[in-house]
Scaffold this motif. Structure first.
Motif, PDB file in Angstrom:
ATOM      1  N   GLY A 242      17.567 -37.633  22.010  1.00 11.82           N
ATOM      2  CA  GLY A 242      18.974 -37.777  21.695  1.00 11.82           C
ATOM      3  C   GLY A 242      19.296 -38.145  20.265  1.00 11.82           C
ATOM      4  N   SER A 243      18.284 -38.448  19.461  1.00 11.85           N
ATOM      5  CA  SER A 243      18.544 -38.870  18.081  1.00 11.85           C
ATOM      6  C   SER A 243      18.753 -37.693  17.137  1.00 11.85           C
ATOM      7  CB  SER A 243      17.374 -39.714  17.566  1.00 11.85           C
ATOM      8  OG  SER A 243      16.219 -38.910  17.346  1.00 11.85           O
ATOM      9  N   GLY A 244      18.267 -36.519  17.506  1.00 13.42           N
ATOM     10  CA  GLY A 244      18.323 -35.368  16.615  1.00 13.42           C
ATOM     11  C   GLY A 244      17.207 -35.331  15.590  1.00 13.42           C
ATOM     12  N   GLU A 245      16.333 -36.346  15.612  1.00  8.94           N
ATOM     13  CA  GLU A 245      15.225 -36.417  14.652  1.00  8.94           C
ATOM     14  C   GLU A 245      14.001 -35.703  15.235  1.00  8.94           C
ATOM     15  OE1 GLU A 245      15.503 -37.566  11.645  1.00  8.94           O
ATOM     16  OE2 GLU A 245      17.565 -38.281  11.911  1.00  8.94           O
ATOM     17  N   TYR A 246      14.119 -34.392  15.387  1.00 14.61           N
ATOM     18  CA  TYR A 246      13.059 -33.611  16.020  1.00 14.61           C
ATOM     19  C   TYR A 246      11.775 -33.631  15.198  1.00 14.61           C
ATOM     20  CZ  TYR A 246      17.196 -31.738  18.359  1.00 14.61           C
ATOM     21  OH  TYR A 246      18.368 -31.603  19.049  1.00 14.61           O
ATOM     22  N   LEU A 247      11.892 -33.468  13.894  1.00 13.22           N
ATOM     23  CA  LEU A 247      10.702 -33.413  13.046  1.00 13.22           C
ATOM     24  C   LEU A 247       9.957 -34.740  13.045  1.00 13.22           C
ATOM     25  CD1 LEU A 247      12.081 -31.391  10.010  1.00 13.22           C
ATOM     26  CD2 LEU A 247      10.453 -30.607  11.725  1.00 13.22           C
ATOM     27  N   GLU A 248      10.703 -35.830  13.006  1.00 14.75           N
ATOM     28  CA  GLU A 248      10.064 -37.141  13.028  1.00 14.75           C
ATOM     29  C   GLU A 248       9.289 -37.321  14.314  1.00 14.75           C
ATOM     30  OE1 GLU A 248       9.129 -41.131  13.795  1.00 14.75           O
ATOM     31  OE2 GLU A 248      10.706 -40.089  14.940  1.00 14.75           O
ATOM     32  N   ALA A 249       9.874 -36.895  15.424  1.00 14.14           N
ATOM     33  CA  ALA A 249       9.203 -37.011  16.718  1.00 14.14           C
ATOM     34  C   ALA A 249       7.952 -36.141  16.752  1.00 14.14           C
ATOM     35  CB  ALA A 249      10.154 -36.617  17.839  1.00 14.14           C
ATOM     36  N   ALA A 250       8.065 -34.896  16.300  1.00 14.76           N
ATOM     37  CA  ALA A 250       6.928 -33.972  16.321  1.00 14.76           C
ATOM     38  C   ALA A 250       5.811 -34.433  15.396  1.00 14.76           C
ATOM     39  CB  ALA A 250       7.379 -32.575  15.934  1.00 14.76           C
ATOM     40  N   SER A 251       6.165 -35.058  14.296  1.00 18.76           N
ATOM     41  CA  SER A 251       5.152 -35.490  13.324  1.00 18.76           C
ATOM     42  C   SER A 251       4.258 -36.589  13.865  1.00 18.76           C
ATOM     43  CB  SER A 251       5.825 -35.966  12.031  1.00 18.76           C
ATOM     44  OG  SER A 251       6.529 -37.187  12.241  1.00 18.76           O
ATOM     45  N   ARG A 252       4.692 -37.268  14.930  1.00 18.05           N
ATOM     46  CA  ARG A 252       3.872 -38.332  15.508  1.00 18.05           C
ATOM     47  C   ARG A 252       2.722 -37.796  16.356  1.00 18.05           C
ATOM     48  NH1 ARG A 252       9.071 -40.610  16.823  1.00 18.05           N
ATOM     49  NH2 ARG A 252       8.679 -40.268  19.042  1.00 18.05           N
TER      50      ARG A 252
END
Length: 352
Positions: A242-252
């Motif tokens: 729900g945050s819209g921070e897709y890249l940050e999530a994927a980078s983990r």
């Protein structure tokens, strides 16, 4: 034979407590003696991934890209897909992230804490994204095929039309399937296949007969309740929570990410996957993009097996990290094993 795990009092995204029956099948080597690959099925698929009726039998099997002599393959059924007779009346209370959480609990209770790879096609690829973000250290390779890590406006629009058909048609499963086939393929694919030909007996266009055949075929093996759930889950893909921070999530995600797209896909668009790759590779090293060139659209991930094999064979022939399987691995001590009357293994979580 499928086995099942009973997960009691699972809390879904709507905050409701539900008992979940998670069914699964193993193929190839035993999980305690070989690296495990988790295979996620597409919308109308199930845990039968190989063998005579396996939906991905051209990719998975002995001497095939995913070699069952070398690996243990695990396939879960998405709860509610009807394979084990379970359906959810309040299906909109679930998100795809809930399915990933259920899979994670299933892995814990089976006793698997490392995977060589997670691979899935279409919604199964989106589920691979969700599980990999939920458990960043779980898999050495994450392989979403013909998929995305978010529900785009285009995807939601098509699913909304599907939802209206499923809720308003007098022949909902068949009619929804016919509509879906028009964006699973492409105009070029249909033109090549049918070339404007008509049936010699009733003079109808062969493309019409093809659509009717696929509609009736699905109606005979897939239920309306299952279709509604899976179609809804497609609209809930969101690794950012729900945050819209897709890249940050994927980078983990710690493992390698192999994004496989189809240049002509009219459902999960190639341009979205290309954008994801360009942006993600700038902040994470071990990201790769593979593009299937085909006129057949979304379904190319099931049709163009040779291209898919060429992309993935180096992955499945790569050096196996011995930490990805543990011969002494056992299910959690907080689980009781029982045999039910159907012969399934049920794992009941002990409530604290």
């Amino acid at each position: 034979m499928a086995k099942t795990i009973l997960i009691k009092n699972f809390s879904n995204s709507a905050g409701n407590s539900v008992d979940i029956r998670l069914s699964y099948q193993f193929y190839g080597r035993k999980p305690e003696e070989a690296p495990v690959i988790l295979v996620n099925h597409a919308l109308t698929g199930n845990s039968i991934v190989t063998g005579k009726n396996g939906w991905w039998k051209d990719l998975i099997g002995e001497d095939k890209c995913i070699d069952l002599r070398k690996f243990c393959v695990l396939a879960f059924n998405i709860p509610g897909n009807g394979y084990n007779g379970q359906y959810f009346e309040n299906y909109k209370h679930f998100k795809l992230k809930d399915i990933a959480r259920i899979q994670a609990l299933g892995l814990d209770e089976i006793g698997i804490n490392k995977l060589f790879a997670i691979i899935g096609g279409s919604i199964g690829g989106a589920l691979a994204w969700e599980l990999a973000v939920l458990r960043p250290e779980l898999a050495e390779h994450v392989i979403p095929v013909a998929s995305d890590y978010k529900s785009t406006d285009w995807l939601v629009a098509n699913c909304r039309i599907q939802d209206h058909i499923l809720n308003n048609s007098i022949n909902p499963v068949s009619d929804a399937r016919m509509h879906a086939m028009t964006f699973y393929r492409t105009p070029q694919s249909l033109s090549q296949k049918f070339q404007g030909k008509r049936n010699s007996q009733n003079r109808s266009f062969e493309v019409e007969n093809w659509l009717l055949h696929h509609g009736e075929k699905l109606k005979n093996r897939f239920t309306l309740r299952a279709y509604k759930l899976l179609n809804h889950l497609l609209t809930t893909i969101d690794i950012s929570n729900g945050s819209g921070e897709y890249l940050e999530a994927a980078s983990r995600i710690q493992g390698e990410i192999h994004i496989v797209t189809v240049n002509s896909d009219l459902f999960f668009l190639a341009e979205e996957n290309r954008k994801t790759y360009r942006e993600l590779v700038a902040i994470k090293q071990n990201v790769y993009l593979h593009e299937i060139n085909s006129i057949h659209g979304h379904d190319a991930f099931l049709i163009e097996t040779e291209q898919l094999t060429d992309f993935l064979k180096p992955v499945f022939e790569s050096k196996i990290n011995p930490t990805h399987y543990n011969p002494k691995s056992q299910p959690s001590s907080e689980v009781n094993f029982n045999e039910d009357k159907a012969g399934y293994t049920t794992l009941h979580k002990i409530e604290s």
